[in-house]
Design a protein around this motif. Structure first.
Motif, PDB file in Angstrom:
ATOM      1  N   HIS A 103       1.049   6.472  -7.169  1.00 18.76           N
ATOM      2  CA  HIS A 103      -0.187   7.686  -7.080  1.00 18.76           C
ATOM      3  C   HIS A 103       0.915   8.533  -7.215  1.00 18.76           C
ATOM      4  N   ASP A 104       1.568   9.369  -6.225  1.00 13.19           N
ATOM      5  CA  ASP A 104       1.615  10.080  -6.242  1.00 13.19           C
ATOM      6  C   ASP A 104       2.363  10.920  -7.117  1.00 13.19           C
ATOM      7  N   ILE A 105       3.707  10.000  -7.275  1.00 13.64           N
ATOM      8  CA  ILE A 105       4.348  10.564  -9.434  1.00 13.64           C
ATOM      9  C   ILE A 105       3.359  10.413 -10.233  1.00 13.64           C
ATOM     10  N   GLN A 106       2.264   9.287 -10.559  1.00 13.96           N
ATOM     11  CA  GLN A 106       1.237  10.124 -11.726  1.00 13.96           C
ATOM     12  C   GLN A 106       0.692  10.876 -11.379  1.00 13.96           C
ATOM     13  N   THR A 107       0.799  11.410 -10.002  1.00 13.80           N
ATOM     14  CA  THR A 107       0.039  12.790 -10.189  1.00 13.80           C
ATOM     15  C   THR A 107       0.980  14.107 -10.762  1.00 13.80           C
ATOM     16  N   PRO A 153       1.022  -1.379   0.211  1.00 15.93           N
ATOM     17  CA  PRO A 153       0.135  -0.406  -0.063  1.00 15.93           C
ATOM     18  C   PRO A 153       0.640   1.467  -0.325  1.00 15.93           C
ATOM     19  N   GLU A 154       2.379   1.345   0.830  1.00 14.22           N
ATOM     20  CA  GLU A 154       2.689   1.806   0.736  1.00 14.22           C
ATOM     21  C   GLU A 154       3.484   2.696  -0.522  1.00 14.22           C
ATOM     22  N   GLN A 155       3.785   2.227  -1.281  1.00 17.54           N
ATOM     23  CA  GLN A 155       4.020   1.673  -2.937  1.00 17.54           C
ATOM     24  C   GLN A 155       3.007   2.368  -3.510  1.00 17.54           C
ATOM     25  N   GLU A 156       1.773   1.800  -3.882  1.00 15.26           N
ATOM     26  CA  GLU A 156       0.705   1.440  -4.738  1.00 15.26           C
ATOM     27  C   GLU A 156       0.787   3.296  -4.424  1.00 15.26           C
ATOM     28  N   SER A 178      -5.088  12.862 -13.747  1.00 13.08           N
ATOM     29  CA  SER A 178      -4.655  12.930 -15.376  1.00 13.08           C
ATOM     30  C   SER A 178      -4.888  13.822 -16.118  1.00 13.08           C
ATOM     31  N   ALA A 179      -5.072  14.730 -15.825  1.00 13.93           N
ATOM     32  CA  ALA A 179      -5.856  15.957 -16.268  1.00 13.93           C
ATOM     33  C   ALA A 179      -4.550  17.185 -16.237  1.00 13.93           C
TER      34      ALA A 179
END
Length: 175
Positions: free
Chosen positions: A40-44, A33-36, A51-52
């Motif tokens: 998610h932070d990196i993708q944001t 969950p921490e890696q997830e 993702s906009a």
């Protein structure tokens, strides 16, 4: 047909057997969950909220906000354009500097010509003044005084001649 039914049963059993094996083995998740959360932070960060894209990075031609990668690409493109414009302006500046140097040289030449013309005009003015005082050019100027003396003596002698006035000019005929 019996062979077909047996074949279907064997296939079902093999497929179901595999399915049962997969159901029995519990897979461990690939990420914690921490890696997830980090992913998610990196993708944001890369794609923007939802993702906009990021409004701070401007919009593309279709009005969509740019992602971080698109923003960097746009900035690099603009930097390249500005570098080209700067190089062109530097070339123009160098050309203007060369023209300025050439114009300064021409101004220097014109100043020299003007001073030469002033000297020439001063010399001509002096010559005109000399002409007004009726001086003869050199070497005739050496005999100017004696020539004036001789001329004055001739005028006096003519005045003594009969038929001439006191001014040395012939007298007017009597009417």
């Amino acid at each position: 047909m019996i062979d077909a039914a047996v074949d279907d049963a064997v296939v079902d059993e093999v497929v179901l057997g595999r399915a049962r094996q997969w159901d029995l083995v519990q897979e461990e998740p690939d990420v914690t969950p921490e890696q997830e959360a980090v992913l998610h932070d990196i993708q944001t960060q890369l794609r923007g909220p939802g993702s906009a894209g990021w409004p701070q990075l401007g919009s593309d031609a279709e009005g969509n906000h740019r992602t971080l990668v698109e923003g960097i690409a746009t900035a690099l493109r603009r930097i390249g354009e500005l570098e080209e414009q700067t190089a062109a302006l530097c070339a123009q500046t160098a050309a203007l500097c060369a023209q300025t140097t050439a114009l300064r040289a021409q101004v220097g030449e014109l100043r020299t010509e003007i001073s030469e013309l002033e000297a020439t005009s001063a010399e001509l003015a002096a010559e005109v003044r000399n002409l007004e005082s009726r001086q003869l050019p050199w070497p005739l100027s050496l005999i100017e005084g004696p020539a004036e003396f001789v001329g004055a003596q001739l005028n006096r002698l003519e005045a003594l001649l009969p038929g001439h006035g006191a001014d040395g000019k012939p007298a007017a005929p009597d009417a």
